[in-house]
Design a protein around this motif. Structure first.
Motif, PDB file in Angstrom:
ATOM      1  N   GLY B  14       0.798  -1.219   0.000  1.00 60.00           N
ATOM      2  CA  GLY B  14       0.000   0.000   0.000  1.00 60.00           C
ATOM      3  C   GLY B  14       0.831   1.270   0.000  1.00 60.00           C
ATOM      4  N   ILE B  15       2.123   1.124   0.253  1.00 64.55           N
ATOM      5  CA  ILE B  15       2.987   2.313   0.189  1.00 64.55           C
ATOM      6  C   ILE B  15       3.159   2.666  -1.274  1.00 64.55           C
ATOM      7  CG2 ILE B  15       5.304   3.205   0.611  1.00 64.55           C
ATOM      8  CD1 ILE B  15       5.428   1.369   3.038  1.00 64.55           C
ATOM      9  N   SER B  44      15.483  -2.391   3.723  1.00 60.91           N
ATOM     10  CA  SER B  44      14.601  -2.014   4.829  1.00 60.91           C
ATOM     11  C   SER B  44      13.191  -2.544   4.584  1.00 60.91           C
ATOM     12  CB  SER B  44      14.602  -0.502   5.036  1.00 60.91           C
ATOM     13  OG  SER B  44      13.951   0.151   3.985  1.00 60.91           O
ATOM     14  N   LEU B  45      12.776  -2.622   3.313  1.00 62.28           N
ATOM     15  CA  LEU B  45      11.472  -3.209   3.009  1.00 62.28           C
ATOM     16  C   LEU B  45      11.476  -4.695   3.368  1.00 62.28           C
ATOM     17  CD1 LEU B  45      10.811  -1.434  -0.409  1.00 62.28           C
ATOM     18  CD2 LEU B  45       9.349  -1.260   1.595  1.00 62.28           C
ATOM     19  N   ALA B  46      12.585  -5.362   3.054  1.00 68.63           N
ATOM     20  CA  ALA B  46      12.700  -6.776   3.402  1.00 68.63           C
ATOM     21  C   ALA B  46      12.702  -6.954   4.923  1.00 68.63           C
ATOM     22  CB  ALA B  46      13.988  -7.354   2.798  1.00 68.63           C
ATOM     23  N   ALA B  47      13.388  -6.052   5.608  1.00 65.49           N
ATOM     24  CA  ALA B  47      13.441  -6.121   7.070  1.00 65.49           C
ATOM     25  C   ALA B  47      12.048  -5.941   7.669  1.00 65.49           C
ATOM     26  CB  ALA B  47      14.395  -5.060   7.613  1.00 65.49           C
ATOM     27  N   ALA B  48      11.271  -5.033   7.074  1.00 71.61           N
ATOM     28  CA  ALA B  48       9.905  -4.790   7.556  1.00 71.61           C
ATOM     29  C   ALA B  48       9.072  -6.056   7.433  1.00 71.61           C
ATOM     30  CB  ALA B  48       9.274  -3.649   6.767  1.00 71.61           C
ATOM     31  N   LEU B  49       9.190  -6.693   6.285  1.00 73.72           N
ATOM     32  CA  LEU B  49       8.448  -7.923   6.021  1.00 73.72           C
ATOM     33  C   LEU B  49       8.796  -9.005   7.053  1.00 73.72           C
ATOM     34  CD1 LEU B  49       6.428  -8.644   3.867  1.00 73.72           C
ATOM     35  CD2 LEU B  49       8.270  -9.489   2.434  1.00 73.72           C
ATOM     36  N   GLU B  50      10.055  -8.960   7.479  1.00 69.07           N
ATOM     37  CA  GLU B  50      10.528  -9.976   8.409  1.00 69.07           C
ATOM     38  C   GLU B  50      10.140  -9.685   9.852  1.00 69.07           C
ATOM     39  OE1 GLU B  50      14.681 -11.278   7.232  1.00 69.07           O
ATOM     40  OE2 GLU B  50      14.799 -11.204   9.432  1.00 69.07           O
ATOM     41  N   THR B  51      10.271  -8.407  10.250  1.00 69.85           N
ATOM     42  CA  THR B  51      10.131  -8.104  11.680  1.00 69.85           C
ATOM     43  C   THR B  51       8.730  -7.644  12.097  1.00 69.85           C
ATOM     44  OG1 THR B  51      10.856  -5.826  11.427  1.00 69.85           O
ATOM     45  CG2 THR B  51      12.567  -7.480  11.832  1.00 69.85           C
ATOM     46  N   TRP B  52       7.979  -7.017  11.192  1.00 75.34           N
ATOM     47  CA  TRP B  52       6.692  -6.474  11.616  1.00 75.34           C
ATOM     48  C   TRP B  52       5.680  -7.532  12.070  1.00 75.34           C
ATOM     49  CZ3 TRP B  52       5.497  -2.049   7.555  1.00 75.34           C
ATOM     50  CH2 TRP B  52       6.469  -1.030   7.718  1.00 75.34           C
ATOM     51  N   PRO B  53       5.689  -8.715  11.479  1.00 76.91           N
ATOM     52  CA  PRO B  53       4.787  -9.730  12.037  1.00 76.91           C
ATOM     53  C   PRO B  53       5.066  -9.984  13.522  1.00 76.91           C
ATOM     54  CG  PRO B  53       5.565 -10.430   9.890  1.00 76.91           C
ATOM     55  CD  PRO B  53       6.341  -9.197  10.255  1.00 76.91           C
ATOM     56  N   THR B  55       6.720  -7.625  15.684  1.00 86.00           N
ATOM     57  CA  THR B  55       6.646  -6.412  16.501  1.00 86.00           C
ATOM     58  C   THR B  55       5.366  -5.625  16.266  1.00 86.00           C
ATOM     59  OG1 THR B  55       7.713  -5.114  14.771  1.00 86.00           O
ATOM     60  CG2 THR B  55       9.150  -6.172  16.405  1.00 86.00           C
ATOM     61  N   GLY B  56       4.624  -5.951  15.238  1.00 84.97           N
ATOM     62  CA  GLY B  56       3.450  -5.163  14.875  1.00 84.97           C
ATOM     63  C   GLY B  56       3.850  -4.072  13.887  1.00 84.97           C
ATOM     64  N   VAL B  57       2.868  -3.594  13.124  1.00 82.49           N
ATOM     65  CA  VAL B  57       3.145  -2.531  12.161  1.00 82.49           C
ATOM     66  C   VAL B  57       3.358  -1.219  12.914  1.00 82.49           C
ATOM     67  CG1 VAL B  57       2.189  -1.193  10.237  1.00 82.49           C
ATOM     68  CG2 VAL B  57       1.806  -3.673  10.346  1.00 82.49           C
ATOM     69  N   PRO B  58       4.469  -0.536  12.690  1.00 83.75           N
ATOM     70  CA  PRO B  58       4.730   0.722  13.401  1.00 83.75           C
ATOM     71  C   PRO B  58       3.698   1.791  13.055  1.00 83.75           C
ATOM     72  CG  PRO B  58       6.400   0.336  11.722  1.00 83.75           C
ATOM     73  CD  PRO B  58       5.545  -0.867  11.743  1.00 83.75           C
ATOM     74  N   ARG B  59       3.561   2.770  13.945  1.00 78.20           N
ATOM     75  CA  ARG B  59       2.562   3.808  13.739  1.00 78.20           C
ATOM     76  C   ARG B  59       2.859   4.620  12.483  1.00 78.20           C
ATOM     77  NH1 ARG B  59       1.583   8.067  17.921  1.00 78.20           N
ATOM     78  NH2 ARG B  59       3.553   7.236  18.632  1.00 78.20           N
ATOM     79  N   SER B  60       4.152   4.886  12.239  1.00 74.46           N
ATOM     80  CA  SER B  60       4.500   5.557  10.999  1.00 74.46           C
ATOM     81  C   SER B  60       5.433   4.661  10.190  1.00 74.46           C
ATOM     82  CB  SER B  60       5.180   6.899  11.288  1.00 74.46           C
ATOM     83  OG  SER B  60       5.613   7.473  10.074  1.00 74.46           O
ATOM     84  N   PRO B  61       4.862   3.844   9.330  1.00 66.13           N
ATOM     85  CA  PRO B  61       5.690   2.904   8.564  1.00 66.13           C
ATOM     86  C   PRO B  61       6.793   3.605   7.775  1.00 66.13           C
ATOM     87  CG  PRO B  61       3.354   2.444   8.233  1.00 66.13           C
ATOM     88  CD  PRO B  61       3.430   3.729   8.993  1.00 66.13           C
ATOM     89  N   LEU B  62       6.485   4.773   7.203  1.00 63.91           N
ATOM     90  CA  LEU B  62       7.481   5.477   6.385  1.00 63.91           C
ATOM     91  C   LEU B  62       8.677   5.905   7.226  1.00 63.91           C
ATOM     92  CD1 LEU B  62       5.373   7.745   3.999  1.00 63.91           C
ATOM     93  CD2 LEU B  62       6.497   5.587   3.504  1.00 63.91           C
ATOM     94  N   ALA B  63       8.403   6.425   8.417  1.00 69.10           N
ATOM     95  CA  ALA B  63       9.499   6.867   9.278  1.00 69.10           C
ATOM     96  C   ALA B  63      10.364   5.688   9.686  1.00 69.10           C
ATOM     97  CB  ALA B  63       8.946   7.571  10.508  1.00 69.10           C
ATOM     98  N   TRP B  64       9.699   4.551   9.957  1.00 69.02           N
ATOM     99  CA  TRP B  64      10.440   3.330  10.326  1.00 69.02           C
ATOM    100  C   TRP B  64      11.358   2.938   9.181  1.00 69.02           C
ATOM    101  CZ3 TRP B  64      11.512  -1.577   8.772  1.00 69.02           C
ATOM    102  CH2 TRP B  64      11.944  -2.492   9.747  1.00 69.02           C
ATOM    103  N   LEU B  65      10.813   2.916   7.959  1.00 69.96           N
ATOM    104  CA  LEU B  65      11.599   2.519   6.790  1.00 69.96           C
ATOM    105  C   LEU B  65      12.777   3.464   6.595  1.00 69.96           C
ATOM    106  CD1 LEU B  65       8.712   1.609   4.330  1.00 69.96           C
ATOM    107  CD2 LEU B  65      10.394   0.018   5.266  1.00 69.96           C
ATOM    108  N   MET B  66      12.515   4.748   6.759  1.00 72.33           N
ATOM    109  CA  MET B  66      13.563   5.752   6.568  1.00 72.33           C
ATOM    110  C   MET B  66      14.681   5.556   7.579  1.00 72.33           C
ATOM    111  SD  MET B  66      14.584   8.309   4.745  1.00 72.33           S
ATOM    112  CE  MET B  66      15.896   9.494   4.889  1.00 72.33           C
ATOM    113  N   THR B  67      14.311   5.409   8.845  1.00 69.68           N
ATOM    114  CA  THR B  67      15.323   5.244   9.892  1.00 69.68           C
ATOM    115  C   THR B  67      16.132   3.971   9.664  1.00 69.68           C
ATOM    116  OG1 THR B  67      13.765   6.308  11.381  1.00 69.68           O
ATOM    117  CG2 THR B  67      15.677   5.252  12.388  1.00 69.68           C
ATOM    118  N   THR B  68      15.432   2.884   9.335  1.00 73.42           N
ATOM    119  CA  THR B  68      16.112   1.606   9.104  1.00 73.42           C
ATOM    120  C   THR B  68      17.064   1.714   7.921  1.00 73.42           C
ATOM    121  OG1 THR B  68      14.133   0.487   9.906  1.00 73.42           O
ATOM    122  CG2 THR B  68      15.738  -0.865   8.739  1.00 73.42           C
ATOM    123  N   ALA B  69      16.583   2.309   6.843  1.00 75.19           N
ATOM    124  CA  ALA B  69      17.416   2.437   5.646  1.00 75.19           C
ATOM    125  C   ALA B  69      18.645   3.294   5.936  1.00 75.19           C
ATOM    126  CB  ALA B  69      16.596   3.043   4.506  1.00 75.19           C
TER     127      ALA B  69
END
Lengths: 114, 419
Positions: B14-15, B44-53, B55-69
């Motif tokens: 959805g992003i 970071s997209l791959a990391a999200a796919l791996e960890t969010w199940p 930890t749960g989806v973060p409140r601001s997915p974009l900020a999470w992706l940015m920080t991780t990247a």
């Protein structure tokens, strides 16, 4: 990043090396400016293409030595600066300042670091 | 309860393109390297796919992706000395700048400097024009490579190669992704505007293939022009380009019939023109015309404005259009502008004069290969009642390169000729 500024000329250009050609003082002024900016890693000036000697290999591997100037190649390198600047835009800016870009042209290439 | 992998995948899917492009632009500008930005964003997209199940989806997915990247990029830089030195020289911000500022910037709807930096990097003069267009579509518009390939009508592998080589060139040559100081920006703008214009014209009239219009490319170009206008609201040529694209786009619905065959301007149903887009375009055209630094796009927008303001084709102020083309020809001498001027002159001064001017251009090798030139001659000859010569001109046009919908149009017109 290191860039090479190759000062190029063309033997077909009428003002090349003649009285209407570039004033050596302009080159000296440029040299002073770029040196004082602290970006020069190395530089050299070459004698004209008529002093060039071409070395290649013949069909049986024997060295072939030919004296310049060379009719088939109209471009020649007049000199060069190796500079160290942050981006290609900085290198282009220096090239644009050089009198070499007015009377011939300057080829800017990044130095390959291995 | 934690989300499933499918739910996470759904969130990531959805992003949208826009947000991905902005993330990429922010990373490229931060680290000065588009290849690095792409890699760490993917990771970071791959990391999200791996960890969010877990930890749960973060409140601001974009900020999470940015920080991780960003963290991953810093890791890469730490390990790679050569890259580190190069990036340090590019005067990037240090890692001490607060990540909170970045998440705020991304969360807002505003478009920041990073989009402009990305556009300028992709359109750098050290790159070839086809590279600039490909990179702009891929990284600024965010189109996936297969779509960019389709836009150019080349195989996907070819486009992949082109983009890979262009990125390598960017890295080897040290092309910066940064917004330069104002005077340099003014110098660089014409190249950027031209790339956006080429994206539009490629969508507007496909150079080959079955379709006449590729709506997604034209929309892409309009979008890019809007981004530029938002970033540079007082620059005449930026407003001029946006005006030109909007005014042209406003007529889009009327340009082709139900079968996708082009409908020439004289026969277009003007009630199908988008009046909202047209009004916006007219306003911008006027703004551009009144500003300093007006140039080719401002002039072209002015021509489009005259057409748009005419209630019917017959009521078009061709004298004004001719005057504008005279100006444009002086600014940008070239065969296509000369052709358009000749066409306008024919309308303003009569088909005999029009034909005379068109025939004067017959020595141009570029126009001899240009389908619209022969179509223009054919139309003028038809107006002069010279059906046989018109037929011959249409036949010449058919022989040349163009899209299939145009061919249908030309064949229709040939069929309408008497005798």
């Amino acid at each position: 990043m290191k860039y090479v500024l190759l000062l190029m000329g063309s033997t077909t250009e009428p003002e090349c090396g003649d009285a209407e050609g570039p004033d050596p003082r302009e080159f000296m002024a440029f040299d002073q400016e770029i040196t004082q900016a602290g970006v020069v890693v190395d530089s050299f000036s070459l004698h004209g293409p008529e002093t060039a000697v071409r070395v290649s290999q013949g069909p049986s591997g024997e060295p072939v030595v030919t004296s310049g100037p060379f009719a088939e190649s109209r471009e020649f390198v007049g000199g060069s600066y190796v500079i160290d600047v942050p981006t290609v835009d900085d290198a282009i800016a220096w090239a644009a300042k050089s009198p070499g870009s007015r009377f011939g042209w300057i080829e800017v290439r990044p130095l390959a670091e291995y | 309860m934690n989300p499933t992998s499918e739910q996470v995948a759904h969130v990531l899917a959805g992003i949208g393109r826009e947000d991905r492009a902005r993330l990429l632009a922010a990373l490229a500008r931060r680290f000065g390297d588009i290849g690095l930005a792409e890699d760490v964003l993917q990771e970071s997209l791959a990391a999200a796919l791996e960890t969010w199940p877990g930890t749960g989806v973060p409140r601001s997915p974009l900020a999470w992706l940015m920080t991780t990247a960003r963290r991953k990029a810093i890791d890469v830089v730490r390990r790679d000395q050569v890259l580190a030195q190069k990036l340090a020289r590019l005067r990037i911000e240090t890692e001490t700048s607060a990540p909170a500022a970045e998440s705020v910037a991304l969360a807002s709807d505003g478009v920041g400097d990073e989009r402009l930096a990305m556009l300028l990097g992709c359109c750098h003069p050290a790159l070839r024009e086809d590279e600039r267009i490909a990179l702009t579509l891929r990284f600024v518009a965010g189109l996936p490579t297969p779509e960019v390939a389709r836009a150019f009508l080349v195989p996907v592998a070819t486009m992949q190669q082109r983009i890979v080589r262009a990125k390598a060139k960017i890295r080897a040559t040290g092309i910066p992704f940064a917004v330069p100081p104002e005077d340099e920006l003014a110098d660089r703008l014409p190249v950027v505007l031209r790339v956006v214009y080429l994206v539009y014209t490629e969508g507007y009239s496909r150079s080959s293939g079955p379709h006449h219009v590729r709506a997604d490319l034209t929309s892409e170009a309009v979008h890019l022009a809007r981004v530029l206008h938002r970033l540079l609201p007082t620059t005449a040529e930026v407003a001029g380009l946006l005006a030109l694209l909007l005014l042209t786009d406003a007529r889009r619905a009327a340009r082709t019939d139900a079968d996708g065959v082009p409908v020439p301007l004289p026969r277009q149903d003007r009630s199908r023109w988008d009046r909202t887009l047209a009004a916006e375009g007219l306003r911008l055209a006027e703004q551009a015309a009144g500003s300093r630094g007006a140039g080719t796009y401002t002039l072209q927008a002015a021509v489009a404005a005259v057409h748009t303001e005419a209630p019917s084709h017959a009521d078009t102020d061709w004298t004004q259009i001719l005057a504008l083309y005279d100006l444009l020809l002086r600014l940008e001498p070239g065969p296509v502008v000369a052709l358009n001027r000749a066409i306008a002159a024919g309308k303003a001064l009569g088909p005999a004069e029009g034909l005379r001017l068109l025939d004067e251009l017959s020595a141009s090798a570029a126009l001899a290969r240009h389908r619209p030139y022969h179509v223009a001659r054919a139309i003028t000859l038809t107006e002069l009642g010279r059906a046989e010569d018109a037929r011959a001109a249409y036949a010449r046009a058919l022989d040349l390169e163009g899209n299939a919908a145009e061919e249908t149009f030309i064949e229709h017109e040939m069929g309408r000729l008497p005798g």
